[in-house]
Each structure stands twice: as C-alpha cells, then as structure tokens.
Design a protein around this motif. Structure first.
Motif, mmCIF file in Angstrom:
data_model
loop_
_atom_site.group_PDB
_atom_site.id
_atom_site.type_symbol
_atom_site.label_atom_id
_atom_site.label_comp_id
_atom_site.label_asym_id
_atom_site.label_seq_id
_atom_site.Cartn_x
_atom_site.Cartn_y
_atom_site.Cartn_z
ATOM 1 N N LYS A 1 -3.295 5.398 2.268
ATOM 2 C CA LYS A 1 -2.053 4.698 2.657
ATOM 3 C C LYS A 1 -2.252 3.319 3.308
ATOM 4 C CE LYS A 1 0.923 8.669 4.193
ATOM 5 N NZ LYS A 1 1.711 9.088 5.128
ATOM 6 N N GLU B 1 -0.809 16.220 3.867
ATOM 7 C CA GLU B 1 -1.057 14.810 2.932
ATOM 8 C C GLU B 1 -2.231 14.094 3.287
ATOM 9 O OE1 GLU B 1 2.132 12.125 3.244
ATOM 10 O OE2 GLU B 1 3.405 13.140 1.906
ATOM 11 N N ALA C 1 7.551 21.747 -4.065
ATOM 12 C CA ALA C 1 7.133 21.977 -2.769
ATOM 13 C C ALA C 1 6.874 20.680 -1.947
ATOM 14 C CB ALA C 1 5.871 22.982 -2.385
ATOM 15 N N HIS C 2 7.304 20.551 -0.754
ATOM 16 C CA HIS C 2 6.977 19.360 -0.197
ATOM 17 C C HIS C 2 5.792 19.336 0.633
ATOM 18 C CE1 HIS C 2 11.426 17.565 0.256
ATOM 19 N NE2 HIS C 2 11.512 18.623 -0.720
ATOM 20 N N LEU C 3 4.963 18.156 1.230
ATOM 21 C CA LEU C 3 3.997 18.153 2.008
ATOM 22 C C LEU C 3 4.101 17.873 3.238
ATOM 23 C CD1 LEU C 3 1.666 16.793 -0.813
ATOM 24 C CD2 LEU C 3 1.720 19.232 -0.160
ATOM 25 N N PHE D 1 2.520 17.714 -12.216
ATOM 26 C CA PHE D 1 2.396 19.047 -11.913
ATOM 27 C C PHE D 1 3.740 19.717 -12.302
ATOM 28 C CE2 PHE D 1 -1.394 18.086 -10.168
ATOM 29 C CZ PHE D 1 -1.429 17.588 -8.847
ATOM 30 N N VAL D 2 4.883 18.913 -12.157
ATOM 31 C CA VAL D 2 5.923 19.534 -12.639
ATOM 32 C C VAL D 2 6.163 19.876 -14.143
ATOM 33 C CG1 VAL D 2 8.449 19.344 -12.887
ATOM 34 C CG2 VAL D 2 7.301 18.826 -10.576
ATOM 35 N N LEU E 1 -6.387 13.232 -4.030
ATOM 36 C CA LEU E 1 -5.264 12.236 -4.615
ATOM 37 C C LEU E 1 -5.598 10.810 -4.798
ATOM 38 C CD1 LEU E 1 -1.973 13.415 -2.884
ATOM 39 C CD2 LEU E 1 -3.123 14.458 -4.643
ATOM 40 N N THR F 1 1.706 6.619 -6.741
ATOM 41 C CA THR F 1 0.610 7.756 -6.918
ATOM 42 C C THR F 1 1.006 9.149 -6.790
ATOM 43 O OG1 THR F 1 -1.021 5.928 -6.246
ATOM 44 C CG2 THR F 1 -1.698 8.353 -6.815
ATOM 45 N N LEU G 1 1.916 12.093 -9.514
ATOM 46 C CA LEU G 1 1.217 13.407 -9.650
ATOM 47 C C LEU G 1 2.033 14.509 -9.555
ATOM 48 C CD1 LEU G 1 -1.837 12.375 -7.030
ATOM 49 C CD2 LEU G 1 -1.953 13.325 -9.545
ATOM 50 N N ARG G 2 3.154 14.288 -8.771
ATOM 51 C CA ARG G 2 4.101 15.367 -8.586
ATOM 52 C C ARG G 2 4.853 15.658 -10.045
ATOM 53 N NH1 ARG G 2 6.629 17.465 -4.084
ATOM 54 N NH2 ARG G 2 5.716 16.176 -2.391
ATOM 55 N N ARG H 1 0.877 -1.232 -0.124
ATOM 56 C CA ARG H 1 0.097 -0.004 -0.022
ATOM 57 C C ARG H 1 0.804 1.395 -0.095
ATOM 58 N NH1 ARG H 1 -4.709 -2.213 3.556
ATOM 59 N NH2 ARG H 1 -6.012 -3.134 1.864
ATOM 60 N N TYR H 2 1.920 1.227 0.917
ATOM 61 C CA TYR H 2 2.889 2.346 0.721
ATOM 62 C C TYR H 2 3.570 2.558 -0.547
ATOM 63 C CZ TYR H 2 2.842 4.124 5.780
ATOM 64 O OH TYR H 2 2.424 4.590 6.868
ATOM 65 N N TRP I 1 -1.635 23.024 -6.597
ATOM 66 C CA TRP I 1 -0.849 22.122 -8.089
ATOM 67 C C TRP I 1 0.514 22.709 -8.459
ATOM 68 C CZ3 TRP I 1 -3.265 18.908 -5.676
ATOM 69 C CH2 TRP I 1 -4.378 18.540 -5.707
ATOM 70 N N HIS I 2 0.321 24.300 -8.346
ATOM 71 C CA HIS I 2 1.647 24.889 -8.897
ATOM 72 C C HIS I 2 2.589 25.112 -8.086
ATOM 73 C CE1 HIS I 2 3.973 28.763 -9.701
ATOM 74 N NE2 HIS I 2 3.480 28.506 -10.902
ATOM 75 N N TYR J 1 0.940 4.251 -2.709
ATOM 76 C CA TYR J 1 0.884 5.524 -2.441
ATOM 77 C C TYR J 1 1.905 6.465 -2.937
ATOM 78 C CZ TYR J 1 0.328 9.556 0.482
ATOM 79 O OH TYR J 1 0.384 11.006 0.998
ATOM 80 N N ALA K 1 -5.603 8.239 -2.957
ATOM 81 C CA ALA K 1 -4.591 7.499 -2.445
ATOM 82 C C ALA K 1 -4.807 7.121 -1.126
ATOM 83 C CB ALA K 1 -3.227 7.535 -3.059
ATOM 84 N N ILE L 1 3.246 22.665 -5.839
ATOM 85 C CA ILE L 1 4.018 21.114 -5.814
ATOM 86 C C ILE L 1 4.828 21.001 -7.083
ATOM 87 C CG2 ILE L 1 3.486 18.831 -6.227
ATOM 88 C CD1 ILE L 1 1.040 19.128 -4.350
ATOM 89 N N GLY L 2 4.356 21.752 -8.223
ATOM 90 C CA GLY L 2 5.059 21.681 -9.363
ATOM 91 C C GLY L 2 6.522 22.324 -9.396
ATOM 92 N N CYS L 3 6.549 23.152 -8.442
ATOM 93 C CA CYS L 3 7.741 24.264 -8.222
ATOM 94 C C CYS L 3 8.451 23.470 -7.201
ATOM 95 C CB CYS L 3 7.312 25.564 -7.709
ATOM 96 S SG CYS L 3 6.577 26.825 -9.150
ATOM 97 N N VAL M 1 3.816 22.940 -14.734
ATOM 98 C CA VAL M 1 4.307 24.196 -14.747
ATOM 99 C C VAL M 1 5.422 24.539 -15.744
ATOM 100 C CG1 VAL M 1 5.973 25.314 -12.980
ATOM 101 C CG2 VAL M 1 3.885 24.232 -12.207
#
Lengths: 205, 124
Positions: free
Chosen positions: B99, B88, B81-83, A74-75, B95, A66, A70-71, A59-60, B74-75, A63, B97, B77-79, A78
């Motif tokens: 855990k 989360e 950024a951590h969460l 987004f990158v 998301l 995913t 997603l990251r 599961r980890y 989203w912007h 996760y 998802a 995170i695209g630049c 941008v």
C-alpha cells in the motif's frame, strides 16, 4: 456538577452507592454548551503535503487496481470451473461412463432375477410333487385305517354271533338253572401280591 | 407477520462473506484462525470454512507462523468474499502489492513472514 455527583458515592448514606455517570474522557454530552475558552476557536484540519498526498493516492490506486484485477481473475476461474463441471468434456465423458455402468448393472440385475426365477420355479415344482406324494400317502393310510376298522367291527360282530349261541333265553332258562345248581363251584381262593392264585390244599379250611 | 423468502431476506438484510481473523486461545496467549464467515456473525462465532491460522506469538528471530489454504482462499474470493484489514496485510506479500512505501519497508525489515502453505487444511 459532575464532581459533586462523583463524591456522592464516597459518602456513606446507609445504602449501596449508585453510580450515575462514569468518569471518562469527553465528559460533555451533546446537549451541553461549549466552554467560554473555546469561543473563537476554528477547527482546522491538518495540512496536506501535496507530494506525499500524490504519492499516497497513486499507491492506493495501484493497490486497488491490482486487488480488483486479482479478484476478477479468481471470479472468472470459479465460473470456468463451474461451467466445466456442468458441461465440460470430462463431465460428458463421466456422464457417458455412468450411463454405461447403469446399463451394465441393470442387465446384471435382470440376469440375476431370471436365474432366481428359474430356481424358484424348480423349487415350486418340487414342492408340488412332494405335496402330491404326501397326499397320496395320507389317502392310502386313511384307506388302510378304514379297512382295519371295518375288519375289527366285523370280527366283533362274528364274536357276538358266536357268543349269542350260549346266551340264556327263556327256552333254556330252566335247563341252565338246573345245570348251574348241579355243578357247584368253589370261590374259596386268594391271590398273592405277585399274582399267584392260592387255593386251599386240604378240605375244610 | 410476514416471513421473508431467502432472496428477499438477503436483499433486505444484506451481508456478505468475509475472510477475517477469529481470535481464540486464552488470556495472555492469543491465537487467530483465518476463517471465511458471514459478515453479521460475531468474529469468533459460526463460520463457513477455516482457511488457515496465524500465531502472533511464535516469533523466532522476528518470524511468525502463518498457515494459508491458498486454493480455498482464491475460491472464496472468486465467490465474492471480502477481506478484512489484517487479512489484507497478511496476503499483500502474496499479492505483491504494497500500500505505502513505509509499510513496505516495515514488512521487509521487521517481520519477514515465514509462510507455511497448507494445501488441504480441514476446518477444526
């Protein structure tokens, strides 16, 4: 030892009690030896259930997969937006529009400058004409004044020449003295506040 | 003494942008702003951008009020950024998802999140 130290604060010693150590869990420092009751102790980690462990790791993993996907999405988004803003179709169109607008504004500015220049030249010509007219007037006025002054002086000179005929000279001194003595003049008159000359009405007053 | 240029400073000191909950409010009444701020700053200190808020006390029949500026999140995170963990947890519903299964059941049964999405949230 610590119990003895902690009771120090309770006893009144004539000054405020200073606290050396806080009473907290895990009162041993790293330099204290372990207790006798803990000699044969072996620290064992908690048992692991293989099925649960497998499920959890799966599961980890999913996760994190995913989230990473997603990251990355987004990158890329941008970066695409930055690229579009820098050198996209819309950006180029906007640049062309800006250039055209700039040209238009410069042309308008040029036209304005020309118009104002024309106005300025007309005004300067007008002012030059005015200046000339004023100078001519000044010259005429000065000429008139000089002429008047000359005429005044001339009249004075003529007046003086005429008066000079009646001056007393050495030649007719005797004759004038005789004339003055022969014609007595009375200075016995007064003048009022209104300016009326008052002469005596009858003789002997 | 040497002063480092920004590149060297960043390479030496490190630090990254983090989206986390900044605690505000007063005693017995907490309120969290969801905020993008540098890692090294204190949690309720200087931030770059506010991305929403979370009110832990506004539960009417097990619902809590969360505001999220998703475009900006989203912007960020695209630049890069951590969460933080709480953020989360708040975002995992979006998301899609979960855990662990236990956490999934918890989120489904106990706290059904009522998300109010603000598209243009300005920082306060």
């Amino acid at each position: 030892m610590l119990r003895a130290l902690s009771t120090l604060g309770a006893r009144p010693l004539g000054r405020p009690p200073t606290q050396f150590l806080l009473l907290a869990r895990g009162r041993k420092t790293r330099h204290d030896p372990p207790a006798k009751s803990k000699i044969g102790r072996v620290a064992t980690p908690p048992a692991v259930d293989p099925a649960e462990f497998f499920v959890l790791t799966e599961r980890y993993r999913q996760y994190r997969q995913t989230v990473r996907a997603l990251r990355q999405e987004f990158v890329t988004e941008v970066r695409r937006k930055a690229h579009e803003a820098r050198s996209g179709v819309l950006a180029e169109r906007k640049a062309l529009q800006d250039a055209a607008e700039h040209r238009e504004l410069m042309a308008w500015n040029q036209a304005e400058n020309q118009r104002l220049h024309e106005l300025r030249m007309a005004r300067l010509r007008q002012e030059a004409l005015e200046q000339e007219r004023r100078q001519a007037e000044e010259a005429a006025r000065e000429a008139r004044e000089a002429e008047a002054w000359a005429q005044l002086k001339e009249r004075e000179v003529l007046q003086l020449q005429e008066d000079a005929k009646n001056f007393i000279t050495r030649e007719n001194l005797e004759a004038r003295v005789e004339e003055a003595l022969d014609s007595p003049k009375s200075y016995n008159w007064a003048i009022t506040r209104e300016g009326l000359v008052v002469k005596p009405q009858h003789k002997g007053s | 003494m040497v002063q480092l240029t920004p590149v060297l400073y960043k390479a030496y000191h490190g630090g990254h942008l983090t989206i986390r909950l900044a605690l505000g409010g007063c005693t017995k009444w907490p309120f969290h702003h969801i905020v993008a701020s540098p890692n090294k700053c204190p949690t309720d200190g200087h931030f770059m951008e506010q991305l929403g808020s979370y009110d832990p006390l506004s539960s009417s029949y097990g619902k809590k009020l969360i505001a999220l500026n998703l475009d900006q999140i989203w912007h960020c995170i695209g630049c890069g950024a951590h969460l933080s963990k709480p953020v989360e947890k708040l975002l995992e519903v979006l998301l899609a998802a979960q855990k662990t299964d236990t956490e999934a059941t918890e989120t489904r049964e106990l706290t059904s999140v009522n998300i109010a999405v603000g598209t243009r949230l300005k920082s306060s």
